[in-house]
Design a protein around this motif. Structure first.
Motif, PDB file in Angstrom:
ATOM      1  N   TYR A  25       0.817  -1.209   0.000  1.00  0.00           N
ATOM      2  CA  TYR A  25       0.000   0.000   0.000  1.00  0.00           C
ATOM      3  C   TYR A  25       0.853   1.264   0.000  1.00  0.00           C
ATOM      4  O   TYR A  25       0.444   2.286  -0.555  1.00  0.00           O
ATOM      5  N   PHE A  26       2.058   1.211   0.571  1.00  0.00           N
ATOM      6  CA  PHE A  26       2.983   2.342   0.469  1.00  0.00           C
ATOM      7  C   PHE A  26       3.359   2.560  -0.995  1.00  0.00           C
ATOM      8  O   PHE A  26       3.334   3.682  -1.498  1.00  0.00           O
ATOM      9  N   MET A  27       3.693   1.473  -1.694  1.00  0.00           N
ATOM     10  CA  MET A  27       4.068   1.572  -3.110  1.00  0.00           C
ATOM     11  C   MET A  27       2.884   2.003  -3.971  1.00  0.00           C
ATOM     12  O   MET A  27       3.051   2.763  -4.928  1.00  0.00           O
ATOM     13  N   LEU A  28       1.684   1.520  -3.639  1.00  0.00           N
ATOM     14  CA  LEU A  28       0.483   1.906  -4.388  1.00  0.00           C
ATOM     15  C   LEU A  28       0.256   3.414  -4.297  1.00  0.00           C
ATOM     16  O   LEU A  28      -0.130   4.057  -5.283  1.00  0.00           O
ATOM     17  N   ASP A  29       0.507   3.993  -3.120  1.00  0.00           N
ATOM     18  CA  ASP A  29       0.342   5.438  -2.946  1.00  0.00           C
ATOM     19  C   ASP A  29       1.292   6.240  -3.830  1.00  0.00           C
ATOM     20  O   ASP A  29       1.004   7.392  -4.155  1.00  0.00           O
ATOM     21  N   LEU A  30       2.408   5.658  -4.224  1.00  0.00           N
ATOM     22  CA  LEU A  30       3.369   6.363  -5.080  1.00  0.00           C
ATOM     23  C   LEU A  30       2.901   6.443  -6.529  1.00  0.00           C
ATOM     24  O   LEU A  30       3.379   7.299  -7.279  1.00  0.00           O
ATOM     25  N   LEU A  31       1.984   5.555  -6.930  1.00  0.00           N
ATOM     26  CA  LEU A  31       1.474   5.563  -8.303  1.00  0.00           C
ATOM     27  C   LEU A  31       0.494   6.717  -8.487  1.00  0.00           C
ATOM     28  O   LEU A  31      -0.310   6.994  -7.597  1.00  0.00           O
ATOM     29  N   PRO A  32       0.516   7.366  -9.666  1.00  0.00           N
ATOM     30  CA  PRO A  32      -0.466   8.428  -9.918  1.00  0.00           C
ATOM     31  C   PRO A  32      -1.843   7.816 -10.199  1.00  0.00           C
ATOM     32  O   PRO A  32      -1.956   6.642 -10.551  1.00  0.00           O
ATOM     33  N   GLY A  33      -2.871   8.613 -10.011  1.00  0.00           N
ATOM     34  CA  GLY A  33      -4.225   8.167 -10.328  1.00  0.00           C
ATOM     35  C   GLY A  33      -5.069   7.914  -9.094  1.00  0.00           C
ATOM     36  O   GLY A  33      -4.593   7.971  -7.960  1.00  0.00           O
ATOM     37  N   ASN A  34      -6.337   7.642  -9.363  1.00  0.00           N
ATOM     38  CA  ASN A  34      -7.307   7.400  -8.300  1.00  0.00           C
ATOM     39  C   ASN A  34      -7.358   5.925  -7.937  1.00  0.00           C
ATOM     40  O   ASN A  34      -7.211   5.060  -8.795  1.00  0.00           O
ATOM     41  N   LYS A  75     -11.007  -6.437   1.499  1.00  0.00           N
ATOM     42  CA  LYS A  75     -10.903  -5.172   0.778  1.00  0.00           C
ATOM     43  C   LYS A  75      -9.624  -5.158  -0.050  1.00  0.00           C
ATOM     44  O   LYS A  75      -8.534  -5.356   0.477  1.00  0.00           O
ATOM     45  N   ILE A  76      -9.779  -4.925  -1.365  1.00  0.00           N
ATOM     46  CA  ILE A  76      -8.632  -4.773  -2.258  1.00  0.00           C
ATOM     47  C   ILE A  76      -8.678  -3.353  -2.807  1.00  0.00           C
ATOM     48  O   ILE A  76      -9.706  -2.925  -3.334  1.00  0.00           O
ATOM     49  N   ILE A  77      -7.575  -2.635  -2.673  1.00  0.00           N
ATOM     50  CA  ILE A  77      -7.480  -1.275  -3.207  1.00  0.00           C
ATOM     51  C   ILE A  77      -6.483  -1.297  -4.358  1.00  0.00           C
ATOM     52  O   ILE A  77      -5.351  -1.752  -4.198  1.00  0.00           O
ATOM     53  N   LEU A  78      -6.923  -0.801  -5.536  1.00  0.00           N
ATOM     54  CA  LEU A  78      -6.097  -0.855  -6.741  1.00  0.00           C
ATOM     55  C   LEU A  78      -6.095   0.475  -7.485  1.00  0.00           C
ATOM     56  O   LEU A  78      -6.980   1.305  -7.292  1.00  0.00           O
ATOM     57  N   LYS A  79      -5.102   0.629  -8.346  1.00  0.00           N
ATOM     58  CA  LYS A  79      -5.005   1.727  -9.300  1.00  0.00           C
ATOM     59  C   LYS A  79      -4.557   1.140 -10.622  1.00  0.00           C
ATOM     60  O   LYS A  79      -3.921   0.075 -10.651  1.00  0.00           O
ATOM     61  N   GLU A  80      -4.855   1.831 -11.699  1.00  0.00           N
ATOM     62  CA  GLU A  80      -4.303   1.422 -12.986  1.00  0.00           C
ATOM     63  C   GLU A  80      -2.787   1.566 -12.912  1.00  0.00           C
ATOM     64  O   GLU A  80      -2.271   2.529 -12.351  1.00  0.00           O
ATOM     65  N   GLY A  81      -2.075   0.580 -13.424  1.00  0.00           N
ATOM     66  CA  GLY A  81      -0.615   0.573 -13.373  1.00  0.00           C
ATOM     67  C   GLY A  81      -0.045  -0.173 -12.189  1.00  0.00           C
ATOM     68  O   GLY A  81       1.169  -0.358 -12.098  1.00  0.00           O
ATOM     69  N   ALA A  82      -0.912  -0.626 -11.272  1.00  0.00           N
ATOM     70  CA  ALA A  82      -0.436  -1.346 -10.083  1.00  0.00           C
ATOM     71  C   ALA A  82      -0.057  -2.782 -10.439  1.00  0.00           C
ATOM     72  O   ALA A  82      -0.771  -3.450 -11.195  1.00  0.00           O
ATOM     73  N   PRO A  83       1.053  -3.281  -9.911  1.00  0.00           N
ATOM     74  CA  PRO A  83       1.399  -4.694 -10.121  1.00  0.00           C
ATOM     75  C   PRO A  83       0.557  -5.582  -9.205  1.00  0.00           C
ATOM     76  O   PRO A  83       0.357  -5.259  -8.028  1.00  0.00           O
ATOM     77  N   LEU A 107      -9.784  -0.940 -14.676  1.00  0.00           N
ATOM     78  CA  LEU A 107     -10.545  -1.413 -13.523  1.00  0.00           C
ATOM     79  C   LEU A 107     -12.038  -1.266 -13.793  1.00  0.00           C
ATOM     80  O   LEU A 107     -12.547  -0.152 -13.894  1.00  0.00           O
ATOM     81  N   GLY A 108     -12.725  -2.402 -13.910  1.00  0.00           N
ATOM     82  CA  GLY A 108     -14.166  -2.398 -14.092  1.00  0.00           C
ATOM     83  C   GLY A 108     -14.863  -2.773 -12.804  1.00  0.00           C
ATOM     84  O   GLY A 108     -14.227  -3.018 -11.777  1.00  0.00           O
ATOM     85  N   THR A 109     -16.177  -2.838 -12.859  1.00  0.00           N
ATOM     86  CA  THR A 109     -16.950  -3.197 -11.679  1.00  0.00           C
ATOM     87  C   THR A 109     -16.838  -4.684 -11.367  1.00  0.00           C
ATOM     88  O   THR A 109     -16.627  -5.067 -10.229  1.00  0.00           O
TER      89      THR A 109
END
Length: 154
Positions: A25-34, A75-83, A107-109
């Motif tokens: 989640y630290f690395m995910l926060d570094l990625l741009p986007g919502n 709960k899974i939190i994702l962004k586009e570009g996340a590994p 990311l779809g529903t």
């Protein structure tokens, strides 16, 4: 981090699942986007035992808090570009197996589009649906089922 090769050749190892989640989640926060949050649907498995009694004892909140290495978190939190990494075999014939690493493309529903970055079909786009999963070893005396995407941040 924009190229598949960058992530294909790197990983961070951690001693516990708790530590893994903090780093991810630290690395995910570094990625741009919502970010987009996906919640699971958890329930106890039907068995020979009294399911009415189980539903009184095992609340949804209790089931949502269960974490183990075989199934994704509630709960899974994702962004586009996340590994991400597959936690279930989807199609062994084309090497979409447990441990395959991918990058989230869309990311779809009810489905996630991702690009494969390890294995024999690098660069191929795949679609990952939500699946029903029952852990074989949860450490509990009952079985439960989680409907969630079979992935974790990687």
């Amino acid at each position: 981090m924009k190229t598949e090769k960058f992530l294909e050749e790197r990983c961070i190892l951690c001693p516990t699942l708790e530590c893994v989640e903090k780093v991810n989640y630290f690395m995910l926060d570094l990625l741009p986007g919502n970010t987009i949050e996906y919640l699971s649907l958890d329930s106890t498995c039907k068995s020979d035992e009294d399911t009415e009694l189980q539903s009184k004892w095992f609340t949804t909140e209790f089931l949502n808090d269960i974490t183990c290495s075989e199934i994704p978190n509630h709960k899974i939190i994702l962004k586009e570009g996340a590994p991400i990494m597959l936690l279930r075999n989807i199609d062994q014939a084309v090497s979409l197996c447990i441990g395959t690493r991918l990058i989230v493309a869309d990311l779809g529903t009810n489905v996630i589009k991702a690009t494969v970055i390890t294995g024999t079909n690098i660069g191929e786009d795949i679609f990952i649906p939500r699946m029903d999963m029952v852990p074989s070893v949860s450490g509990y005396s009952f079985k439960f089922e989680r409907r969630q995407f079979p992935i974790s941040l990687s």
